[in-house]
Design a protein around this motif. Structure first.
Motif, PDB file in Angstrom:
ATOM      1  N   ASN A 101     -60.057 -14.358  20.604  1.00 18.98           N
ATOM      2  CA  ASN A 101     -60.211 -15.741  20.141  1.00 18.98           C
ATOM      3  C   ASN A 101     -59.520 -16.685  21.122  1.00 18.98           C
ATOM      4  O   ASN A 101     -58.725 -16.248  21.965  1.00 18.98           O
ATOM      5  N   GLU A 152     -55.451 -18.095  25.449  1.00 19.93           N
ATOM      6  CA  GLU A 152     -54.438 -19.036  25.941  1.00 19.93           C
ATOM      7  C   GLU A 152     -53.097 -18.328  26.176  1.00 19.93           C
ATOM      8  O   GLU A 152     -52.435 -18.553  27.207  1.00 19.93           O
ATOM      9  N   GLN A 153     -52.689 -17.465  25.252  1.00 17.07           N
ATOM     10  CA  GLN A 153     -51.409 -16.769  25.406  1.00 17.07           C
ATOM     11  C   GLN A 153     -51.441 -15.808  26.596  1.00 17.07           C
ATOM     12  O   GLN A 153     -50.464 -15.684  27.346  1.00 17.07           O
ATOM     13  N   ASN A 182     -57.028 -18.750  21.005  1.00 21.54           N
ATOM     14  CA  ASN A 182     -55.571 -18.731  21.048  1.00 21.54           C
ATOM     15  C   ASN A 182     -55.059 -17.511  21.805  1.00 21.54           C
ATOM     16  O   ASN A 182     -54.099 -17.592  22.583  1.00 21.54           O
ATOM     17  N   GLN A 183     -55.697 -16.369  21.593  1.00 30.75           N
ATOM     18  CA  GLN A 183     -55.290 -15.155  22.306  1.00 30.75           C
ATOM     19  C   GLN A 183     -55.516 -15.300  23.806  1.00 30.75           C
ATOM     20  O   GLN A 183     -54.679 -14.884  24.616  1.00 30.75           O
ATOM     21  N   ASN A 235     -48.801 -19.148  13.824  1.00 35.20           N
ATOM     22  CA  ASN A 235     -49.938 -18.229  13.970  1.00 35.20           C
ATOM     23  C   ASN A 235     -49.899 -17.238  12.807  1.00 35.20           C
ATOM     24  O   ASN A 235     -49.215 -16.214  12.852  1.00 35.20           O
ATOM     25  N   THR A 263     -46.165 -18.278  19.229  1.00 37.94           N
ATOM     26  CA  THR A 263     -46.735 -17.681  18.013  1.00 37.94           C
ATOM     27  C   THR A 263     -46.380 -18.514  16.785  1.00 37.94           C
ATOM     28  O   THR A 263     -46.620 -18.095  15.662  1.00 37.94           O
TER      29      THR A 263
END
Length: 441
Positions: free
Chosen positions: A127, A132-133, A129-130, A185, A182
């Motif tokens: 996804n 981006e991290q 967000n994943q 999250n 996080t």
């Protein structure tokens, strides 16, 4: 007078020469120490560079992976390299003179912790967000790598002051980056909770249902266990309770000491027992002199014989000695239970003896009792051959596999060669799952 003058001059010359020699020797020792620190630091930064580059490569593969299986393999590689980096960071203070790197260590520790989350996903794609991290972790790696390369590029020309300067510059650069985030999250927090759900401890569950004893009865049990260590010679000796406390797992515990009729301690040993009569620990109180200590040296064979005698008084369970070490002035022994030919290292009992006097320095059975009422799986579902098939192609079995308990799981401890620093690979004896390695620098 001339003779006296010559003697004084000779003495001054000798003193000067001795001082010069001492200064030269000290300078040489300092120089050798600095050179060794420099070599250690260069090797350390070289290994960090290799693992960090592999880490970034694996993250890049994670983003580019065409299939779910490819992505999982890349994430696993990133996690493994992150763990290796963390191990090297923690060893830096021992082997090098490098200052601590809080920003660097925080990035890689949080990254290793976070990557287990996308690695657990079953979705066909990551996804936003994943992604981006992972990109933040790549920026961290690609920011740090040039500094690590700079530390070693000059070879022997790089001084410790150069390394310290470069380290400071790297830390400043990393502190400007956005770390893995996080916060808020929910999915990640649920993942962490499911990994380690909170289970509030129940007071005294380890010895629940066992008979409990009064202080006087526990004192008698303590004296039986201590044996000759509490036989301090003539005069009446009394075992007194000197303190107590409680533990969520073990319930109420009491400390006992040997005293004379006036209540004055006459032995440095303190024995700690549970309310149900189990000896948990023996320590020495430095405030009490041990006049009755045995003044004779002890070798390893003698230490084992003495420990075996104590172990026979301590428990009826069969215990096996699995480690013995002589270090400085101490002899260390480790015992574990072996049940149906399955070793249980997490239930270890530790002994330390003074090799100069033969006296006991400490006894610790806390880890044994923390796992006292656990039921461990003892019967494998996989054969040795089936477990061996789970090994990677780069390792070879070098000895007969053994069954043991690791983190409450029944595993085959497969002794291997082929990868430097890896002596064992652990395979779950029930499921065939990979359970980690025994890794040494």
């Amino acid at each position: 007078m001339k003779v006296l003058t010559k003697s004084i001059i000779g003495l001054l010359c000798a003193t000067t020469l001795a001082g010069t020699y001492f200064s030269y020797t000290e300078h040489q020792n300092n120089r050798q120490w600095e050179q060794q620190q420099q070599r250690n630091t260069q090797y350390w930064s070289h290994m960090q560079s290799i693992y960090l580059r592999n880490f970034d490569y694996a993250l890049a593969e994670t983003l580019a992976a065409p299939t779910f299986a490819d992505r999982q393999a890349a994430l696993q590689s990133a996690i493994e390299n992150a763990n290796l980096i963390v191990q090297f960071v923690s060893s830096a203070s021992v082997t090098t003179n490098v200052q601590s790197w809080p920003a660097y260590e925080s990035f890689i520790t949080n990254g290793s912790r976070y990557l287990a989350y996308p690695a657990s996903e079953k979705e066909s794609s990551l996804n936003p967000n994943q992604v981006e991290q992972i990109q933040r972790l790549r920026k961290f790696a690609r920011t740090a790598l040039p500094y690590l390369d700079l530390m070693r590029e000059k070879g022997d020309g790089t001084t410790l002051s150069d390394i310290e300067r470069i380290s400071t510059e790297m830390e400043e650069a990393l502190s400007q980056l956005d770390s893995v985030s996080t916060y808020g999250n929910k999915a990640f927090n649920e993942f962490l909770y499911n990994q380690n759900p909170y289970a509030p401890p129940k007071p005294g569950t380890v010895f629940a249902g066992e008979t409990t004893y009064k202080a006087t009865e526990l004192a008698a049990k303590a004296k039986i266990f201590m044996g000759e260590a509490w036989n301090t010679g003539a005069g009446k000796q009394i075992v007194n309770m000197v303190s107590g406390g409680s533990s969520p797992q073990l319930g109420e515990v009491m400390d006992f000491k040997l005293s004379d009729t006036a209540g004055k301690p006459i032995s440095s040993y303190v024995a700690t027992l549970s309310k149900s009569g189990h000896v948990l620990q023996v320590t020495r109180d430095g405030s009490t002199s041990e006049e009755g200590a045995v003044e004779q040296s002890m070798d390893l064979k003698q230490a084992i014989a003495v420990a075996d005698t104590w172990m026979a008084r301590w428990s009826d369970e069969r215990m096996t000695i699995v480690a013995k070490e002589i270090k400085d002035t101490s002899i260390y022994l480790t015992y574990i239970p072996v049940r149906e030919q399955v070793s249980i290292p997490q239930m270890h009992v530790l002994w330390e003896f003074d090799r100069r006097t033969g006296a006991l320095k400490s006894f610790d059975a806390y880890n044994y009792f923390y796992n006292y009422n656990k039921t461990f799986p003892l019967h494998p579902k996989l054969t040795v051959e089936q477990a061996s098939e789970k090994l990677g192609s780069k390792v070879n079995i070098s000895d007969r596999p053994k069954l043991e308990i690791q983190n409450s799981k029944l595993v085959y401890a497969l002794s291997v060669t082929g990868i430097e620093g890896v002596s064992h690979v652990y395979v779950n004896a029930l499921t065939g799952a990979y359970e980690g390695i025994d890794y040494n620098l």
